[in-house]
Design an enzyme around this catalytic site. Structure first.
Site, mmCIF file in Angstrom:
data_model
loop_
_atom_site.group_PDB
_atom_site.id
_atom_site.type_symbol
_atom_site.label_atom_id
_atom_site.label_comp_id
_atom_site.label_asym_id
_atom_site.label_seq_id
_atom_site.Cartn_x
_atom_site.Cartn_y
_atom_site.Cartn_z
ATOM 1 N N CYS A 344 49.614 -26.067 -16.206
ATOM 2 C CA CYS A 344 49.249 -27.352 -16.114
ATOM 3 C C CYS A 344 47.713 -26.855 -16.308
ATOM 4 O O CYS A 344 47.559 -26.157 -16.273
ATOM 5 C CB CYS A 344 49.506 -27.572 -14.441
ATOM 6 N N CYS A 346 45.760 -28.410 -15.402
ATOM 7 C CA CYS A 346 45.006 -28.372 -13.833
ATOM 8 C C CYS A 346 43.860 -26.440 -13.172
ATOM 9 O O CYS A 346 42.999 -26.598 -13.088
ATOM 10 C CB CYS A 346 45.216 -28.945 -12.382
ATOM 11 N N HIS A 352 52.248 -25.583 -8.582
ATOM 12 C CA HIS A 352 53.221 -25.334 -8.872
ATOM 13 C C HIS A 352 54.004 -24.368 -8.508
ATOM 14 O O HIS A 352 53.893 -23.270 -9.453
ATOM 15 C CB HIS A 352 53.291 -25.914 -10.282
ATOM 16 N N HIS A 481 68.619 -29.349 -15.420
ATOM 17 C CA HIS A 481 68.276 -31.124 -15.445
ATOM 18 C C HIS A 481 68.293 -31.713 -16.102
ATOM 19 O O HIS A 481 68.436 -33.143 -16.069
ATOM 20 C CB HIS A 481 67.784 -31.121 -14.865
#
Length: 763
Positions: A344, A346, A352, A481
């Site tokens: 990420c 950030c 996360h 997924h």
């Protein structure tokens, strides 16, 4: 003596490229004086007479012209001035340069054979001049009016290079106390004579023949002269002007001499470049440069990833680095550090759960336990866009499989329209994501996702082709997924589904089993193969009547069309009261997974190996209590299928200790390292919620698989109790079978005919 090869100057205007200094320094042993033999002197005199004949001089007594003597005297006077100037300006010994082996014939005439010259034609016998770097008269008269002995010239053979004529610096034993050899930087030196010997004279006659042969070969290679004319193509050393250079063209010497020297230097330059290229290649391959490995030079491939470099005599320390060695038939591992860059923006991983530390920790654990050394590590690769499109739509692949750098190679018009449809969300951490959970890094996410998919494909291919026994892929981000058109749940590309599709398309694998034991249902994998009868998908996941992410995976979802019955969902219900553990997963494998898998009889088994059902993962991400030893047991069970062709691919799992323990246990099982379950686990019965869930699955799937019908009554038993029951049933069946066989045998072999048997005609 330590002779360091220094720079060598050229005549002004020469187009010949020069050599850079060669390393390491050449180590030459000093010569010892030996008496000359008449045999070697005769050979030398004969050679001089032949050379005199080539220069148009008298073969019996060479007489130099007055023009030659005048020019030589001018050269000597100028060299005397130059030597005096250098002695006043420098107290150090200058570097030794390369020396010409062929000596100008008029120098031999004027000095070595003075008896053949008139008395007034002898050159000045002043002090020895300083040698010019590229002077045509490298060996001028010394203070005694004699030539430097042939012992002052020698060859040093460099591996991969032809012999190079060298001239030694004078012995400096008298300069150092106690006769020690001072190792000073060598530079331009006085041409002191060295004692002559029969050995050195004979050696140089052989070297003269070698030089002649080399010249003949160079004459045949005319393209070298064309290369020499392009001076800008090769780096040039600093040229040192000399009067000898200026006067060389007009002194009546043979034109072959400068051509020979320039071509030798050109040949040496080409081979020097090859040596440097080989040096860089060996550094790329992490080969210790200090080892003496001599091999013929050849052009090598520029790519360090694919090299044809082979060593003729392989040292023991390089045995493990031989690129031509075939992989061992053992467990394969795949991992690539590029997958760590998917982070990420950030910069804070605490918010996360799917972060780079997951695969980094697993990879380190396998190394610490010594398992990586027992496995064959293969190189990962990025999946191609075509491979990605075997599962995902073109739009999905272009959106999430490209970054700003490689988009430059694609169709801008098509790409611009697709990119305008991208939707991102601002995450609470300040980063960017495609949803509230799945982060997006514009520079690295696409590369990491493609690397994960491509690595699983590569490992599956190696196992399916029989190059590896089985394998474990340490990859991220996960993939089960991701459906054909959407990323979700930390997933971008469905790695296991892509691997299955590639096995079907490229290796024509007819039947593939995918087992997904991640605690979350693999909705993406189910969607890809929902109507495919060649792929059997079995998922064990927390369902809770659709209230657990992603909400899909009902037992009633069995497939559609031709794929009906080839989708099996072991959907756990009942929440965490109590949580599912080892006994429940063992019961599921015993009564559902293995019977259906054995009836399906796959060619390859792929596992979406998520470890978020392991004990230690927090409730929102799992909450179950499956042990690492249980995952080892499940792996061993699957190894009995498809001839052992089994590939595990990391999916979820976010507690570092739990996923490291589970990964270690699975790799150990793949290596046939047994770690049996405790007996208390084998004696434990599954909980009531698990029994109800399994009975529901058996009821639904028994319509498609006959093998599961026999387990409907034994779902609630422990593993050992079920084994005893199976053994008892087997013994009873065997007893009945043997009894039936015995009765038939008695009837068949009795001496008296039975009442119902027909009478035979004896007449």
């Amino acid at each position: 003596m330590d002779l360091r090869v220094g720079e060598r100057g050229m005549r002004p205007g020469s187009d010949t490229a020069l050599l850079t200094p060669l390393h390491p320094p050449l180590l030459l042993t000093p010569f010892s004086p030996q008496p000359r033999t008449s045999f070697s002197q005769q050979q030398l005199h004969q050679h001089i007479r032949v050379r005199n004949g080539k220069q148009g001089l008298n073969t019996n007594c060479a007489v130099a012209s007055s023009l030659v003597k005048q020019k030589l005297q001018e050269v000597i006077l100028k060299k005397q001035k130059q030597a005096a100037l250098e002695r006043t300006n420098s107290n150090t010994v200058a570097p030794v340069a390369y020396r010409k082996f062929k000596i100008k014939m008029h120098s031999h005439i004027l000095n070595s054979h003075t008896a053949c010259l008139p008395p007034d034609s002898s050159p000045s016998s002043s002090s020895t001049p300083v040698s010019g770097c590229s002077s045509p008269n490298d060996s001028l008269p010394n203070e005694n009016g004699l030539l430097p002995s042939a012992g002052g010239l020698s060859h040093e053979v460099i591996p991969g290079l032809d012999s190079v004529p060298l001239q030694f610096a004078p012995q400096l034993d008298h300069l150092a106390p106690g006769g020690a050899h001072p190792h000073k930087p060598l530079s331009r030196t006085r041409s002191e004579p060295l004692p002559q010997s029969s050995r050195t004279l004979h050696t140089h006659l052989l070297q003269q023949q070698h030089s002649t042969q080399l010249l003949e070969r160079l004459k045949q290679q005319t393209h070298l002269g064309k290369l020499m004319s392009k001076s800008s193509e090769k780096p040039r050393l600093h040229q040192i002007p000399s009067e000898d250079m200026d006067s060389e063209d007009g002194d009546g010497t043979s034109p072959t001499e400068p051509t020979y020297q320039s071509r030798v230097r050109s040949l040496l330059w080409e081979q020097q470049k090859q040596l440097q290229q080989l040096h860089r290649q060996m550094e790329t391959l992490a080969v210790p440069i200090g080892l003496s490995v001599h091999r013929p030079l050849s052009r090598t491939q520029s790519s360090p990833a694919s090299t044809s470099l082979t060593l003729p005599e392989k040292p023991l320390s390089l045995a493990a680095q031989d690129p031509s060695s075939k992989p061992r038939f053992t467990t394969g591992l795949v991992y690539d550090s590029q997958m760590l860059k998917h982070q990420c923006t950030c910069g804070d991983n605490s918010s996360h759960p799917e972060h780079a530390g997951r695969i980094q920790s697993i990879w380190s654990r396998l190394q610490e336990r010594g398992l990586r050394g027992q496995c064959e590590t293969i190189r990962g690769r990025k999946a191609t866009l075509e491979e990605l499109q075997s599962v995902h739509t073109e739009r999905h692949v272009l959106l999430y499989g490209t970054n700003p750098l490689n988009r430059l190679k694609l169709d801008n018009r098509k790409l611009a329209g697709i990119l305008s449809q991208r939707m991102f969300v601002m995450l609470p951490c300040g980063g960017v994501g495609v949803d509230n959970d799945t982060i997006w890094n514009e520079s690295h996410t696409s590369t990491a996702s493609r690397m994960a998919a491509g690595s699983v494909v590569e490992l599956a291919f190696r196992v399916a082709k029989g190059e590896l026994k089985n394998g474990f892929a340490v990859v991220r981000p996960p993939g089960h997924h991701a459906d054909p058109s959407n990323p979700m749940g930390f997933c971008y590309f469905n790695s296991v589904a892509i691997a299955a599709k590639q096995l079907q398309h490229k290796l024509s694998v007819s039947k593939i089993l995918i087992v997904d034991w991640d605690v979350h249902h693999g909705n993406g994998t189910q969607e890809v193969f929902y109507s495919d009868s060649s792929v059997l998908y079995i998922s064990l996941h927390r369902y809770d009547d659709g209230n657990f992410f992603p909400g899909s995976g009902s037992p009633a979802e069995v497939g559609s069309g031709a794929g009906k019955g080839f989708n099996v969902n072991v959907a756990w219900t009942g929440g965490l009261d109590p949580p599912m553990g080892d006994a429940e997963y063992i019961a599921a494998f015993r009564s559902v997974v293995m019977p259906i898998a054995q009836e399906f009889s796959p060619d390859v088994v792929l596992v979406s190996a998520g470890f978020d059902a392991a004990e230690g993962n927090p409730t929102p991400l799992g909450g179950y209590k499956v042990s690492a030893k249980c995952f080892s047991f499940l792996t061993s069970q699957l190894m009995s299928l498809a001839g052992g062709r089994l590939v595990l691919s990391l999916e979820g799992g976010h507690d570092l200790t739990a996923i490291c323990d589970a990964s270690e246990a699975c790799v150990s099982a793949l290596l046939d390292i047994q770690d049996p379950l405790p007996e208390e686990v084998l004696l434990q019965k599954p909980n009531a919620n698990a029994i109800r869930s399994l009975q529901t699955v058996i009821q639904i799937q028994s319509q498609y698989w006959q093998s599961v019908k026999a387990y409907s009554g034994s779902v609630g038993l422990s593993y050992l109790a079920a084994q005893r029951r199976d053994c008892e049933e087997t013994d009873a069946v065997n007893a009945l079978a043997s009894l039936s066989v015995g009765v038939l045998s008695n009837k068949r072999y009795t001496g008296k005919p039975s009442e119902t048997s027909p009478k035979t005609n004896t007449t």
